[in-house]
Motif scaffolding. Sequence first.
Motif, PDB file in Angstrom:
ATOM      1  N   THR A 134       0.827  -1.212   0.000  1.00 30.04           N
ATOM      2  CA  THR A 134       0.000   0.000   0.000  1.00 30.04           C
ATOM      3  C   THR A 134       0.858   1.257   0.000  1.00 30.04           C
ATOM      4  O   THR A 134       0.474   2.282  -0.572  1.00 30.04           O
ATOM      5  N   ASP A 135       2.049   1.182   0.628  1.00 29.71           N
ATOM      6  CA  ASP A 135       2.962   2.329   0.596  1.00 29.71           C
ATOM      7  C   ASP A 135       3.444   2.600  -0.829  1.00 29.71           C
ATOM      8  O   ASP A 135       3.592   3.758  -1.241  1.00 29.71           O
ATOM      9  N   VAL A 136       3.718   1.522  -1.581  1.00 29.38           N
ATOM     10  CA  VAL A 136       4.125   1.699  -2.978  1.00 29.38           C
ATOM     11  C   VAL A 136       3.019   2.393  -3.761  1.00 29.38           C
ATOM     12  O   VAL A 136       3.274   3.327  -4.541  1.00 29.38           O
ATOM     13  N   GLN A 137       1.792   1.985  -3.550  1.00 28.07           N
ATOM     14  CA  GLN A 137       0.679   2.601  -4.276  1.00 28.07           C
ATOM     15  C   GLN A 137       0.461   4.047  -3.848  1.00 28.07           C
ATOM     16  O   GLN A 137       0.139   4.905  -4.687  1.00 28.07           O
ATOM     17  N   GLU A 138       0.658   4.324  -2.559  1.00 24.25           N
ATOM     18  CA  GLU A 138       0.547   5.711  -2.106  1.00 24.25           C
ATOM     19  C   GLU A 138       1.617   6.573  -2.766  1.00 24.25           C
ATOM     20  O   GLU A 138       1.337   7.677  -3.244  1.00 24.25           O
ATOM     21  N   LEU A 139       2.845   6.068  -2.802  1.00 13.76           N
ATOM     22  CA  LEU A 139       3.944   6.793  -3.440  1.00 13.76           C
ATOM     23  C   LEU A 139       3.672   7.008  -4.920  1.00 13.76           C
ATOM     24  O   LEU A 139       3.876   8.113  -5.460  1.00 13.76           O
ATOM     25  N   GLN A 140       3.184   5.981  -5.579  1.00 13.97           N
ATOM     26  CA  GLN A 140       2.865   6.091  -6.999  1.00 13.97           C
ATOM     27  C   GLN A 140       1.800   7.153  -7.241  1.00 13.97           C
ATOM     28  O   GLN A 140       1.868   7.929  -8.205  1.00 13.97           O
ATOM     29  N   GLY A 141       0.818   7.218  -6.341  1.00 14.13           N
ATOM     30  CA  GLY A 141      -0.221   8.233  -6.468  1.00 14.13           C
ATOM     31  C   GLY A 141       0.325   9.646  -6.395  1.00 14.13           C
ATOM     32  O   GLY A 141      -0.088  10.530  -7.165  1.00 14.13           O
ATOM     33  N   TYR A 142       1.267   9.883  -5.489  1.00 13.74           N
ATOM     34  CA  TYR A 142       1.871  11.214  -5.399  1.00 13.74           C
ATOM     35  C   TYR A 142       2.601  11.584  -6.686  1.00 13.74           C
ATOM     36  O   TYR A 142       2.503  12.720  -7.168  1.00 13.74           O
ATOM     37  N   LEU A 143       3.347  10.626  -7.252  1.00 14.43           N
ATOM     38  CA  LEU A 143       4.181  10.929  -8.410  1.00 14.43           C
ATOM     39  C   LEU A 143       3.370  11.074  -9.691  1.00 14.43           C
ATOM     40  O   LEU A 143       3.771  11.804 -10.600  1.00 14.43           O
ATOM     41  N   THR A 144       2.244  10.382  -9.777  1.00 14.41           N
ATOM     42  CA  THR A 144       1.410  10.474 -10.976  1.00 14.41           C
ATOM     43  C   THR A 144       0.403  11.616 -10.903  1.00 14.41           C
ATOM     44  O   THR A 144      -0.258  11.925 -11.901  1.00 14.41           O
ATOM     45  N   GLY A 145       0.283  12.233  -9.729  1.00 12.89           N
ATOM     46  CA  GLY A 145      -0.704  13.304  -9.575  1.00 12.89           C
ATOM     47  C   GLY A 145      -2.076  12.805  -9.204  1.00 12.89           C
ATOM     48  O   GLY A 145      -3.069  13.541  -9.315  1.00 12.89           O
ATOM     49  N   HIS A 146      -2.174  11.551  -8.743  1.00 12.14           N
ATOM     50  CA  HIS A 146      -3.448  10.973  -8.316  1.00 12.14           C
ATOM     51  C   HIS A 146      -3.305  10.530  -6.855  1.00 12.14           C
ATOM     52  O   HIS A 146      -3.373   9.333  -6.552  1.00 12.14           O
ATOM     53  N   SER A 147      -3.133  11.488  -5.996  1.00 11.01           N
ATOM     54  CA  SER A 147      -2.873  11.191  -4.586  1.00 11.01           C
ATOM     55  C   SER A 147      -4.001  10.381  -3.973  1.00 11.01           C
ATOM     56  O   SER A 147      -5.189  10.644  -4.218  1.00 11.01           O
TER      57      SER A 147
END
Length: 329
Positions: A134-147
């Motif tokens: 879930t941390d990976v997905q949270e990080l991915q959300g920040y970087l893609t602009g979909h927090s």
Amino acid sequence: MTATPISILDLAQVGAGDTAADSFRASVEIARLAERTGYRRVWYAEHHNMPTIASSATAVLIAHVAAHTSSIRLGAGGVMLPNHSPLVIAEQFGTLATLHPDRIDLGLGRAPGSDQNTMRALRRDPHSADSFPTDVQELQGYLTGHSKIPGVDAIPGKGTNVPLFILGSSLFGAQLAAALGLPYAFASHFAPQALTQAVATYRRSFQPSEQLAEPYVIAGVNVVASDSSEEAHALLRESQRLRVSQLVGRGRTFSDAEADAVLDSPSGQQIKQMSHYTAVGDPAEVRDYLDKFTVHADADELIVASMARSTEATLRSFEMVAQVMELAG
């Protein structure tokens, strides 16, 4: 030009009698050589409380090397995400990507990169690895602009789309990378046992994502290239002796005879096993090994780590690999 891209894992070693500053200067030299000779990328790994490794502040080291190069891709191989909040890592690598567009990678691992006492000093929750997916997905959300956290963005970071890679040495990482549709880097340069099974699992289970349409495997392999096979094997033995001091002596210096006695004993076989996948020898032998390893690992890309102890021998080894594998075409 070789069909298989080759990259470098710079272990940021601090040699005997050297300082961290010497290691950083060597890292710049290695990256410049990589840029000049056709390597795909250079990665650095997060380790803590290790006197012989200087890459603890991984993002800072990447920034330093990026400022002294112009085109080579640089990244973490990897950041141990359970040691950090995803937002902080998104901000750090978002800053790097803003300063150096299209040059920054972010590999993620779930190991502590340290011992138990150091883990506590990092204020790391012993159970934080459980939330790695879930941390990976949270990080991915920040970087893609979909927090995934309402009202919270990584600034810088939002919309930079820094490419993520999952690092691993077991089936867990393979399954996670496949489920998230991310490229997978296997640490076969020090944990060879599950390589073929993990890669097969990843390829079989891969689900396409916005970042990646097809599975992509990076496999780690050690390299010790020299003008003669005898010299290369001598350099490998030196490296294995150092590992005896690090892993068995807890930093106590062993004489060559003492280290050899450990290496030749049953307990030393584990140390040798860590470097099971090693291309060692003259240029022709190294090329033959890397070609065969690529097929064995079913790899789309290789990432090579030098087992030579000196900066000079490391640079020479990487240069020979670039020449014999025709990286610069």
